[in-house]
Design an enzyme around this catalytic site. Structure first.
Site, PDB file in Angstrom:
ATOM      1  N   HIS A 193      -3.235   6.791   2.029  1.00 36.35           N
ATOM      2  CA  HIS A 193      -3.734   5.490   1.586  1.00 36.35           C
ATOM      3  C   HIS A 193      -5.082   5.232   2.234  1.00 36.35           C
ATOM      4  CE1 HIS A 193      -4.310   1.312   0.984  1.00 36.35           C
ATOM      5  NE2 HIS A 193      -3.973   0.971   2.222  1.00 36.35           N
TER       6      HIS A 193
ATOM      7  N   ASN B 213     -10.233  -0.588   0.252  1.00 35.54           N
ATOM      8  CA  ASN B 213      -8.771  -0.495   0.225  1.00 35.54           C
ATOM      9  C   ASN B 213      -8.270  -1.051  -1.105  1.00 35.54           C
ATOM     10  OD1 ASN B 213      -6.002  -0.978   0.508  1.00 35.54           O
ATOM     11  ND2 ASN B 213      -6.164  -1.624   2.635  1.00 35.54           N
TER      12      ASN B 213
ATOM     13  N   CYS C 139       0.804  -1.224   0.000  1.00 36.95           N
ATOM     14  CA  CYS C 139       0.000   0.000   0.000  1.00 36.95           C
ATOM     15  C   CYS C 139       0.838   1.276   0.000  1.00 36.95           C
ATOM     16  CB  CYS C 139      -0.946  -0.007   1.191  1.00 36.95           C
ATOM     17  SG  CYS C 139      -1.965  -1.496   1.273  1.00 36.95           S
TER      18      CYS C 139
END
Length: 320
Positions: free
Chosen positions: A245, A275, A113
């Site tokens: 993020h 996500n 990420c």
């Protein structure tokens, strides 16, 4: 004459298929209230017949069209991903071949990420060393890494891709950066384990192909280490927006309080996409540009912050 990397275009692509929290409640023991109250996520996009390279290719086409560029003007293509089509060839080379960017070097970055932030840092160095134009893309099809019976992970992730065109310019736009990693905490988030099938290998393989995460470890890491990283990057600078993020709305709320920056300056969209790992920041940036919140060329100061598996994390302060 010195030259520096400038973001001149943004683009994003989401698969057509949307899976809502209510859809997931029919597949596993969960509910919309359980998911949204803990994460802020309401739905996510999932591929049906596309690979990561397909999404990244569409992003690359959009970026070239926005600047009316010939693919052969590109010097590099960097793709950040933890869900590539293959271990080799890289997603970036697949994109390079499909768009016909014959003069561009192409490679992937695997930093989970944090991938887009890592890739942007590398790309800006390439510009400083003489490259003129390149693509930085974050793309994921995390749906193929998920155990769809495990509600602790299946409810969190989505598919998508986003990217930027980085071009050489006379003004320094990357004002400050701080990247970090801590492999001693690597087991907090793992995925895609490749067992050794060699006849010479005698140990039992230990690991799972599916994404495994110790949620509390990641939450604590983000609230502590990532918040400190952002404080270091800001250092009293008046920033317009912070694009973190998009893992969990509760994490962002806690970080906002820790760094003492108003919540409204933290842009979010995980309610729609979940996500998307390395794709989350460029998707969010493209949405901010499309909505008019961010206008490229207007010298707004923006912080990009990634954090995740590795463990890896880092922030970049850029003037857009």
């Amino acid at each position: 004459m010195e030259q520096f990397g400038t973001i001149t275009a943004t683009a994003s692509v989401l698969p057509e298929k949307i899976i809502t929290n209510d859809d997931l409640s029919k597949m596993m023991d969960t509910s919309d209230e359980w998911i949204s109250s803990r994460t802020g996520i309401k739905e996510r996009h999932c591929v049906t017949d596309q690979e990561t390279s397909d999404l990244c290719y569409l992003v690359a086409k959009k970026l070239l069209k926005k600047r009316a560029l010939d693919p052969n003007e590109l010097d590099f293509i960097i793709v950040a991903t933890m869900s590539p089509d293959y271990t080799s060839p890289s997603v970036a080379t697949l994109v390079q071949g499909r768009i016909g960017a014959t003069k561009a070097i192409a490679f992937d970055i695997s930093a989970a990420c944090s991938g887009f932030v890592y890739a942007l840092s590398v790309a800006e160095k390439l510009i400083r060393c003489g490259s003129m134009k390149g693509l930085v893309i974050g793309g994921e099809t995390l749906s193929k890494l998920i155990d769809w019976t495990d509600r602790s992970t299946a409810v969190l992730f989505g598919d998508g891709a986003g990217g930027i065109l980085l071009e050489a310019g006379p003004e320094q736009k990357l004002l400050r950066e701080s990247l970090a990693a801590d492999g001693s905490r690597a087991q907090s988030l793992t995925s895609g384990y490749l067992p050794n099938h060699s006849p010479l290998y005698t140990e039992d393989s230990e690991g799972s192909y599916y994404l495994k995460m110790v949620g509390r470890d990641i939450f604590d890491f983000a609230v502590r280490d990532v918040a400190m990283n952002i404080k270091e990057i800001i250092q009293g600078t008046a920033v317009d927006y912070l694009l973190l993020h998009q893992a969990n709305l509760r994490i962002i709320e806690k970080i906002a309080r820790k760094v003492k920056v108003p919540q409204e300056q933290f842009l979010t969209n995980m309610d729609k996409y979940g996500n998307t790992s390395a794709a989350s920041i460029p998707i969010l940036l493209d949405e901010a540009v499309e909505s008019g919140a961010i206008t490229l060329g207007q010298k707004q100061k923006v912080v990009f912050t990634g954090y995740g598996g590795g463990l890896t994390w880092g922030s970049i302060l850029m003037e857009l």
